[in-house]
Scaffold this motif. Sequence first.
Motif, PDB file in Angstrom:
ATOM      1  N   MET A 178       0.815  -1.213   0.000  1.00  0.00           N
ATOM      2  CA  MET A 178       0.000   0.000   0.000  1.00  0.00           C
ATOM      3  C   MET A 178       0.847   1.261   0.000  1.00  0.00           C
ATOM      4  SD  MET A 178      -3.271  -0.226  -0.261  1.00  0.00           S
ATOM      5  CE  MET A 178      -3.820   1.317   0.491  1.00  0.00           C
ATOM      6  N   HIS A 179       2.037   1.192   0.562  1.00  0.00           N
ATOM      7  CA  HIS A 179       2.851   2.412   0.667  1.00  0.00           C
ATOM      8  C   HIS A 179       3.615   2.700  -0.614  1.00  0.00           C
ATOM      9  CE1 HIS A 179       5.027   5.633   2.556  1.00  0.00           C
ATOM     10  NE2 HIS A 179       6.186   5.077   2.250  1.00  0.00           N
ATOM     11  N   SER A 180       4.323   1.710  -1.113  1.00  0.00           N
ATOM     12  CA  SER A 180       5.161   1.944  -2.282  1.00  0.00           C
ATOM     13  C   SER A 180       4.679   1.237  -3.542  1.00  0.00           C
ATOM     14  CB  SER A 180       6.604   1.505  -1.982  1.00  0.00           C
ATOM     15  OG  SER A 180       6.637   0.123  -1.667  1.00  0.00           O
ATOM     16  N   GLY A 181       3.670   0.376  -3.420  1.00  0.00           N
ATOM     17  CA  GLY A 181       3.176  -0.349  -4.574  1.00  0.00           C
ATOM     18  C   GLY A 181       1.851   0.191  -5.081  1.00  0.00           C
ATOM     19  N   GLY A 182       1.096  -0.683  -5.698  1.00  0.00           N
ATOM     20  CA  GLY A 182      -0.160  -0.262  -6.315  1.00  0.00           C
ATOM     21  C   GLY A 182      -1.391  -0.582  -5.504  1.00  0.00           C
TER      22      GLY A 182
END
Length: 243
Positions: A89-93
């Motif tokens: 959730m932070h760095s992905g989709g």
Amino acid sequence: MKKVIHAFRGLVLAVTNIRVFPLHRFRGKRIAVVGPASSAFNTGKGAYIDGFDIVVRVNKSALTVDTGKHAVDIGARTDVLFHCFLENMHSGGGKLDFEMYKRQGIQDVINPRYEWTGLRNSFNFYKKYLAPQRTYVLSHKLYADIDRSLGQYRPTTGYSALCALLESDFSELYITGFTFFKTAYGDGYRDDMQQAQQARDFMISVGLHNPDKEYEEFKKRLARHPGKNVQLDAGLRAILSTQ
């Protein structure tokens, strides 16, 4: 043994369900591509966006749309979603939630990366969920061209989507919510990054992407298609006029 069987089932599902996206679907269409940057917000253009033949979004944008809070600005429709197939959730989709996608009317989900790590991400989706779900990648030739344009850096999902769309035979392409990290994210995407420098520092800290290189290459790609009907939102037009 169970893990091996599980992985094998995931591999079979990946092989039988991943297809190259047929870019000809965009031929003659009016397309809006909506990114997560602040330039797409506080515009009142939601109905305008929803009036296009095809609405394209990227990564966690489907989650933002699902809240319904910003429909007046970014619209409520999504037809095609480009997703990195990393569910962080932070760095992905964000989570690959095909029930939500179905509810929203999303027809096609594309992991643009037709190379080893990108295909591995898609395989991991099938291995995790064991779902007979059709998904897509860009053609190897097209993705190789996108990837090559950035040298040692990996294309972001948004840049890949823009490049692919520019290569299609659309009748009109409206680009909004893409500022190459020269502005902050819009509300509801990464709310812990409310300043442009925070968004930029985050992207650089990942170590895989180069927003400045993507911006320069995007300008070159625009110049390669002078006869195409490409419309840019006010934020991106301002950036292009000053830098």
